[in-house]
Design an enzyme around this catalytic site. Structure first.
Site, PDB file in Angstrom:
ATOM      1  N   LYS A   1      85.969   5.155  22.060  1.00 27.86           N
ATOM      2  CA  LYS A   1      86.908   5.957  21.260  1.00 27.86           C
ATOM      3  C   LYS A   1      87.847   5.070  20.427  1.00 27.86           C
ATOM      4  O   LYS A   1      88.279   4.016  20.894  1.00 27.86           O
ATOM      5  CB  LYS A   1      87.727   6.784  22.262  1.00 27.86           C
TER       6      LYS A   1
ATOM      7  N   LYS B   1      92.604   3.652  32.285  1.00 26.51           N
ATOM      8  CA  LYS B   1      93.847   2.891  32.105  1.00 26.51           C
ATOM      9  C   LYS B   1      94.119   1.953  33.273  1.00 26.51           C
ATOM     10  O   LYS B   1      94.727   0.904  33.104  1.00 26.51           O
ATOM     11  CB  LYS B   1      95.028   3.839  31.882  1.00 26.51           C
TER      12      LYS B   1
ATOM     13  N   LYS C   1      94.755   4.110  19.343  1.00 27.62           N
ATOM     14  CA  LYS C   1      95.885   3.525  18.608  1.00 27.62           C
ATOM     15  C   LYS C   1      96.464   2.292  19.294  1.00 27.62           C
ATOM     16  O   LYS C   1      97.197   1.529  18.682  1.00 27.62           O
ATOM     17  CB  LYS C   1      96.968   4.576  18.329  1.00 27.62           C
TER      18      LYS C   1
HETATM   19  P1  TYM Z   1      97.565  10.279  22.626  1.00 28.45           P
HETATM   20  O1  TYM Z   1      98.922   9.807  22.247  1.00 28.45           O
HETATM   21  O2  TYM Z   1      96.642   9.317  23.277  1.00 28.45           O
HETATM   22  O3  TYM Z   1      96.824  10.883  21.377  1.00 28.45           O
HETATM   23  C1  TYM Z   1      97.445  11.820  20.521  1.00 28.45           C
HETATM   24  C2  TYM Z   1      96.454  12.861  20.029  1.00 28.45           C
HETATM   25  O4  TYM Z   1      95.396  12.243  19.274  1.00 28.45           O
HETATM   26  C3  TYM Z   1      94.132  12.600  19.830  1.00 28.45           C
HETATM   27  N1  TYM Z   1      93.237  11.441  19.702  1.00 28.45           N
HETATM   28  C4  TYM Z   1      92.034  11.487  19.123  1.00 28.45           C
HETATM   29  N2  TYM Z   1      91.358  12.483  18.544  1.00 28.45           N
HETATM   30  C5  TYM Z   1      90.136  12.201  18.008  1.00 28.45           C
HETATM   31  N3  TYM Z   1      89.575  10.955  18.069  1.00 28.45           N
HETATM   32  C6  TYM Z   1      90.221   9.926  18.643  1.00 28.45           C
HETATM   33  N4  TYM Z   1      89.681   8.719  18.674  1.00 28.45           N
HETATM   34  C7  TYM Z   1      91.518  10.162  19.199  1.00 28.45           C
HETATM   35  N5  TYM Z   1      92.422   9.379  19.833  1.00 28.45           N
HETATM   36  C8  TYM Z   1      93.460  10.181  20.135  1.00 28.45           C
HETATM   37  C9  TYM Z   1      94.431  12.912  21.289  1.00 28.45           C
HETATM   38  O5  TYM Z   1      93.434  13.725  21.862  1.00 28.45           O
HETATM   39  C10 TYM Z   1      95.769  13.607  21.185  1.00 28.45           C
HETATM   40  O6  TYM Z   1      95.600  14.957  20.813  1.00 28.45           O
HETATM   41  N6  TYM Z   1      98.573  12.751  26.824  1.00 28.45           N
HETATM   42  C11 TYM Z   1      98.593  12.853  25.407  1.00 28.45           C
HETATM   43  C12 TYM Z   1      99.938  13.174  24.808  1.00 28.45           C
HETATM   44  C13 TYM Z   1     100.605  14.382  25.389  1.00 28.45           C
HETATM   45  C14 TYM Z   1     100.320  15.733  25.049  1.00 28.45           C
HETATM   46  C15 TYM Z   1     101.250  16.504  25.801  1.00 28.45           C
HETATM   47  C16 TYM Z   1      99.405  16.345  24.197  1.00 28.45           C
HETATM   48  C17 TYM Z   1     101.609  14.385  26.283  1.00 28.45           C
HETATM   49  N7  TYM Z   1     102.015  15.663  26.527  1.00 28.45           N
HETATM   50  C18 TYM Z   1     101.241  17.893  25.716  1.00 28.45           C
HETATM   51  C19 TYM Z   1      99.404  17.741  24.123  1.00 28.45           C
HETATM   52  C20 TYM Z   1     100.327  18.506  24.882  1.00 28.45           C
HETATM   53  C21 TYM Z   1      98.159  11.512  24.811  1.00 28.45           C
HETATM   54  O7  TYM Z   1      98.326  10.482  25.404  1.00 28.45           O
HETATM   55  O8  TYM Z   1      97.700  11.576  23.545  1.00 28.45           O
END
Ligand code: TYM
Length: 332
Positions: A196, A114, A199
């Site tokens: 990857k 990032k 979003k």
């Molecule tokens: P974030 O918002 O980037 O993504 C949300 C969830 O989607 C999963 N994910 C994917 N899984 C498979 N393939 C992909 N290409 C893909 N892109 C995203 C992510 O692994 C995630 O599970 N830091 C976290 C959010 C967060 C969180 C938490 C998660 C904040 N606090 C506490 C669990 C527990 C994040 O930015 O996810």
């Protein structure tokens, strides 16, 4: 309180929810929700680490809540909560900051990625982001955290901080276990399958949005990068095809072997057309439910009010324990 174990997860309200988030996170949440007392966060405080348009962020939070429910999360049986509605997240983060080393955060691959991506805005929030995520998890004494593979390193830090705090002050936090599917934990970009699917990708052709219209989904799949081969086989050295097969397998709940047998002797175009149909049919009910929900903002607000009230009870309990352990004088 319920006897069930606690499941917690969250998504950052940035960009638009995509099939990567669905397969890596939401689908597992839906499958696991009945087995656990589940808490699903919309982590708006995390989203501030990259520049946001305030009115869009507000709208996106509500839209993500509607998409959680439209994907199958039952808000009557589970808790859906906006992170900023529960002030204890930030309060616990401050305490955890004091037991986290700079070196640990410097090693985080997401921070490195990032920082490159937002090189004009490498703020302190971006650096300490994993500490806030650890606070999200530890605040609710979560037993299990279903996420995609990209969050593994952050979860390891949360476990390390729980261990360190417990060791320094006495047993306080439960040790959270990651839940990462063996397949589907990392869905790749359509145009660049070495990277990857994200979003917040600036190139919309790289992602299949949960709310994308059907014709657009079909078009994006048709144009997805594959290779010059002709036979449909699973081969890691053909990452574009392997990714599409992985998506097919997760959405159809069939094994890759079965899918390969099903398309034996068929062309890529045939496979892509079938995958397009599968994605459209999977998302059609989600999109229909989503528009109904967005027409009833009053209902979504009720869900969020209940979520905040319920989470507050857990959060307050853990935080007062933490404040006592670290030696803060409690307010009478
Ligand atoms: P974030 O918002 O980037 O993504 C949300 C969830 O989607 C999963 N994910 C994917 N899984 C498979 N393939 C992909 N290409 C893909 N892109 C995203 C992510 O692994 C995630 O599970 N830091 C976290 C959010 C967060 C969180 C938490 C998660 C904040 N606090 C506490 C669990 C527990 C994040 O930015 O996810």
């Amino acid at each position: 309180m319920s006897e069930k174990k606690i499941l917690l997860s969250g998504i950052q309200p940035s960009g638009k929810l995509c099939i990567g988030n669905y397969i890596g996170a939401l689908k597992n949440w839906v499958n696991l929700q009945d087995e656990y007392e589940s808490i699903f966060l919309v982590v708006d405080m995390h989203a501030l680490t990259v520049k946001q348009v305030p009115s869009e962020l507000r709208q996106r939070c509500l839209s993500f809540v509607a998409q959680y429910i439209a994907c199958g999360i039952d808000p009557d049986e589970n808790t859906i909560v906006i992170q900023s509605h529960v002030p204890q997240h930030a309060e616990l983060m401050w305490v955890l900051n004091s037991i986290t080393y700079m070196g640990e955060l410097n090693r985080m691959t997401q921070f490195k990625d990032k920082s490159k991506q937002h090189n004009k805005n490498i703020n302190v929030g971006l650096f300490s982001y994993p500490v806030l995520m650890a606070a999200d998890i530890l605040l609710y004494q979560a037993d299990v955290v279903p996420v995609g593979a990209d969050q593994k390193q952050h979860l390891e830090l949360a476990r390390e901080l729980a261990h360190r705090f417990n060791h320094q002050y006495s047993d306080t936090f439960k040790m959270p276990e990651p839940f990462i599917s063996k397949t589907g934990g990392r869905i790749m970009s359509l145009q660049d399958p070495e990277k990857k699917m994200s979003k917040s990708d600036e190139n919309d052709n790289n992602i299949l949005g949960l709310l994308d219209p059907s014709d657009l989904l079909i078009k994006k799949i048709k144009r997805a990068v594959t290779d010059s081969g002709t036979d449909i086989v699973y081969d890691q050295s053909r990452p574009g095809l392997a990714n599409l097969l992985g998506i097919y397998a997760k959405l159809s709940d069939k094994s890759i072997d079965k899918i390969v047998a099903q398309f034996e002797g068929k062309m890529y175009s045939h496979f892509k057309a079938d995958l397009g149909e599968l994605v459209v049919e999977t998302l059609r009910p989600v999109q229909e439910k989503y528009s109904q929900l967005m027409d009833d903002k009053g209902y979504l607000e009720t869900v969020l009010k209940a979520g905040a009230d319920k989470s507050f009870v857990h959060a307050r309990k853990t935080l007062s324990k933490v404040y006592r352990k670290v030696g803060f004088l409690l307010k009478k």
